[in-house]
Design a protein around this motif. Structure first.
Motif, PDB file in Angstrom:
ATOM      1  N   PHE A  50      38.968  38.317  34.043  1.00  0.00           N
ATOM      2  CA  PHE A  50      40.172  37.816  35.035  1.00  0.00           C
ATOM      3  C   PHE A  50      40.387  36.579  34.960  1.00  0.00           C
ATOM      4  O   PHE A  50      41.425  35.895  34.857  1.00  0.00           O
ATOM      5  CB  PHE A  50      39.817  38.775  36.273  1.00  0.00           C
ATOM      6  CG  PHE A  50      40.843  38.430  37.319  1.00  0.00           C
ATOM      7  CD1 PHE A  50      41.800  39.341  37.471  1.00  0.00           C
ATOM      8  CD2 PHE A  50      40.835  37.232  38.340  1.00  0.00           C
ATOM      9  CE1 PHE A  50      42.752  39.080  38.471  1.00  0.00           C
ATOM     10  CE2 PHE A  50      41.813  37.036  39.220  1.00  0.00           C
ATOM     11  CZ  PHE A  50      42.831  37.993  39.524  1.00  0.00           C
ATOM     12  N   LEU A  51      39.264  35.748  35.185  1.00  0.00           N
ATOM     13  CA  LEU A  51      39.560  34.646  35.295  1.00  0.00           C
ATOM     14  C   LEU A  51      39.982  33.762  34.302  1.00  0.00           C
ATOM     15  O   LEU A  51      40.521  32.732  34.257  1.00  0.00           O
ATOM     16  CB  LEU A  51      37.976  33.704  36.111  1.00  0.00           C
ATOM     17  CG  LEU A  51      37.674  34.200  37.381  1.00  0.00           C
ATOM     18  CD1 LEU A  51      36.078  33.667  37.844  1.00  0.00           C
ATOM     19  CD2 LEU A  51      38.805  33.855  38.464  1.00  0.00           C
ATOM     20  N   ILE A 115      43.533  47.998  40.237  1.00  0.00           N
ATOM     21  CA  ILE A 115      42.244  48.502  40.268  1.00  0.00           C
ATOM     22  C   ILE A 115      42.016  48.787  38.871  1.00  0.00           C
ATOM     23  O   ILE A 115      42.376  49.753  38.195  1.00  0.00           O
ATOM     24  CB  ILE A 115      41.682  49.536  41.230  1.00  0.00           C
ATOM     25  CG1 ILE A 115      41.964  49.150  42.443  1.00  0.00           C
ATOM     26  CG2 ILE A 115      40.398  49.957  40.727  1.00  0.00           C
ATOM     27  CD1 ILE A 115      41.586  50.198  43.497  1.00  0.00           C
ATOM     28  N   PRO A 116      41.088  48.156  38.094  1.00  0.00           N
ATOM     29  CA  PRO A 116      40.481  48.457  36.759  1.00  0.00           C
ATOM     30  C   PRO A 116      39.219  49.542  36.612  1.00  0.00           C
ATOM     31  O   PRO A 116      38.667  49.572  37.965  1.00  0.00           O
ATOM     32  CB  PRO A 116      40.419  47.402  35.915  1.00  0.00           C
ATOM     33  CG  PRO A 116      40.012  46.532  37.004  1.00  0.00           C
ATOM     34  CD  PRO A 116      40.509  46.733  38.300  1.00  0.00           C
ATOM     35  N   HIS A 117      38.891  50.054  35.624  1.00  0.00           N
ATOM     36  CA  HIS A 117      37.605  50.775  35.522  1.00  0.00           C
ATOM     37  C   HIS A 117      37.361  52.064  36.195  1.00  0.00           C
ATOM     38  O   HIS A 117      36.867  52.843  35.927  1.00  0.00           O
ATOM     39  CB  HIS A 117      36.408  49.582  36.235  1.00  0.00           C
ATOM     40  CG  HIS A 117      35.197  50.213  35.551  1.00  0.00           C
ATOM     41  ND1 HIS A 117      34.706  49.981  34.250  1.00  0.00           N
ATOM     42  CD2 HIS A 117      34.032  50.604  36.147  1.00  0.00           C
ATOM     43  CE1 HIS A 117      33.668  50.176  34.259  1.00  0.00           C
ATOM     44  NE2 HIS A 117      32.943  50.857  35.150  1.00  0.00           N
ATOM     45  N   GLU A 283      39.976  45.200  30.279  1.00  0.00           N
ATOM     46  CA  GLU A 283      40.399  45.539  31.583  1.00  0.00           C
ATOM     47  C   GLU A 283      40.714  44.663  32.394  1.00  0.00           C
ATOM     48  O   GLU A 283      41.765  44.611  33.119  1.00  0.00           O
ATOM     49  CB  GLU A 283      39.504  46.878  32.132  1.00  0.00           C
ATOM     50  CG  GLU A 283      38.337  46.610  32.583  1.00  0.00           C
ATOM     51  CD  GLU A 283      37.531  47.801  33.136  1.00  0.00           C
ATOM     52  OE1 GLU A 283      37.936  48.799  32.660  1.00  0.00           O
ATOM     53  OE2 GLU A 283      36.578  47.650  33.594  1.00  0.00           O
ATOM     54  N   SER A 284      39.743  43.833  32.564  1.00  0.00           N
ATOM     55  CA  SER A 284      39.933  42.786  33.750  1.00  0.00           C
ATOM     56  C   SER A 284      41.027  41.729  33.137  1.00  0.00           C
ATOM     57  O   SER A 284      41.892  41.215  34.149  1.00  0.00           O
ATOM     58  CB  SER A 284      38.624  42.030  34.141  1.00  0.00           C
ATOM     59  OG  SER A 284      38.031  41.401  32.974  1.00  0.00           O
ATOM     60  N   TYR A 285      41.052  41.289  31.937  1.00  0.00           N
ATOM     61  CA  TYR A 285      42.144  40.557  31.309  1.00  0.00           C
ATOM     62  C   TYR A 285      43.221  41.035  31.585  1.00  0.00           C
ATOM     63  O   TYR A 285      44.321  40.389  32.056  1.00  0.00           O
ATOM     64  CB  TYR A 285      41.792  40.028  29.875  1.00  0.00           C
ATOM     65  CG  TYR A 285      42.300  39.057  29.269  1.00  0.00           C
ATOM     66  CD1 TYR A 285      41.758  37.613  29.398  1.00  0.00           C
ATOM     67  CD2 TYR A 285      43.819  38.902  29.201  1.00  0.00           C
ATOM     68  CE1 TYR A 285      42.238  36.455  28.883  1.00  0.00           C
ATOM     69  CE2 TYR A 285      44.140  37.823  28.530  1.00  0.00           C
ATOM     70  CZ  TYR A 285      43.590  36.452  28.365  1.00  0.00           C
ATOM     71  OH  TYR A 285      44.510  35.617  27.924  1.00  0.00           O
TER      72      TYR A 285
END
Length: 336
Positions: A50-51, A115-117, A283-285
């Motif tokens: 994500f970051l 929301i991922p995952h 998934e976060s990216y």
């Protein structure tokens, strides 16, 4: 003439899209990844994706929020506080319906929440109020793949196979249920009659406690042949329990989740048979990319399917250790 007009129209639309994409200043959009157990190695991969995406897209006001422990109330309070502070977009890492009130509150106060995952689609096909999008790999698929792999390793033997989870949540429940269903199907054509699947046990997320729980399962079932753990630490906790019980490396067929550094060590040392590499980074990216698209006036799918490769010591590409070692190294460097 019609063809020329069509080309001109497409060009105009492309320019319009480009203009929309240039309207925002990412620096004006605070974004956050919100979760429990912030320093957990699995959660660090989520934060990294994500970051890094935020960094790549120019979002200079990006952070990780939540709690060092597992208190749900603290996580939801952090999301709501982020909304009150003027937050614009958030990745929420949560797997059950306890988060729905916080998601709705954040959305009502200007936060785009993805929301991922964990899959949050309801039985009627709808999603929680306020949720902008949802994505994950299919736990039914990897539960099936693990059952097939373990059945091929254990066919013709007699004994028991253990299944453990962190908590009862939509993702882990689906993986375990899929494993059981697939095993039952395989038993019709393979010699699995003398193998018993044990009741699912919650081992939790704390390594020492989970190792002790798994050791107790081994001690209570001296005929144990292997284990499938759906927690991010299960390769370490199960191999550690096997070692404490006197088993040689690889004597038990152990499959667990996530290609973290410690789990990769266990795989390459021959302590575990395989890892299910949930696409935590991807998934976060992608969640941050979806937030960026929404901020710019674009649309994203409500649901996105991702793939979780099964990693073995001799695998290649996404199915091999080297690919995931690189991500683990990035985690160490980013959070050092």
């Amino acid at each position: 003439m019609k063809k020329i007009l069509a080309i001109v129209l497409m060009a105009i639309l492309a320019l319009a899209s480009f203009a929309v994409a240039e309207e925002i200043n990412p620096a004006d959009y605070p974004v956050a990844v919100c979760m429990s157990n912030l320093t957990h190695p699995v959660h660090r991969i989520v934060q990294l994706g994500f970051l890094k995406a935020a960094q790549d897209l120019g979002y200079t006001n990006a952070k990780a929020i939540g709690t060092e422990g597992s208190d749900a109330a603290e996580v939801f309070a952090a999301l709501e506080a982020f909304a009150d502070e003027g937050g614009k977009g958030a990745l929420l890492f949560w797997g059950d319906d306890g988060c729905y009130e916080a998601v709705e509150y954040a959305a009502e106060n200007g936060v785009v929440v993805g929301i991922p995952h964990f899959k949050h689609e309801q039985e009627d096909g709808t999603y929680p109020t306020g949720l902008a999008f949802n994505m994950a790999c299919d736990p039914v698929l990897y539960g099936k793949q693990v059952a097939e792999l373990m059945a091929s390793k254990l066919e013709g033997k007699a004994g028991s196979v253990a299944l453990t989870q962190n908590t009862m949540n939509t993702t882990e429940n689906a993986a375990t249920e899929s494993f059981r269903a697939t095993w039952e199907e395989l038993a019709a054509t393979m010699d699995l009659d003398e193998i018993k699947l044990l009741d699912t046990v919650l081992e939790g997320a704390v390594v020492d406690e989970a190792t002790a729980i798994n050791l107790s399962i081994i001690q209570a079932n001296p005929d144990i042949l292997g284990a499938f753990g759906t927690t991010g630490n299960s390769p370490v906790t199960w191999s550690g329990a096997a070692e404490k019980a006197g088993y040689a490396d690889g004597e038990l067929v152990i499959v667990g989740m996530d290609a973290t550094e410690g789990n990769l060590d266990a795989l390459e040392a021959g302590k575990v048979t395989a890892l299910v590499a949930q696409p935590l980074y991807e998934e976060s990216y992608k969640t941050m990319e979806y937030l960026d698209t929404i901020f710019r006036g674009g649309e994203v799918p409500m649901w996105t399917d991702l793939v979780a490769p099964v990693v073995t010591a001799d695998g290649e590409g996404e199915n091999g250790p080297a690919f995931h070692r690189d991500i683990a190294a990035q985690v160490s460097e980013f959070f050092k």
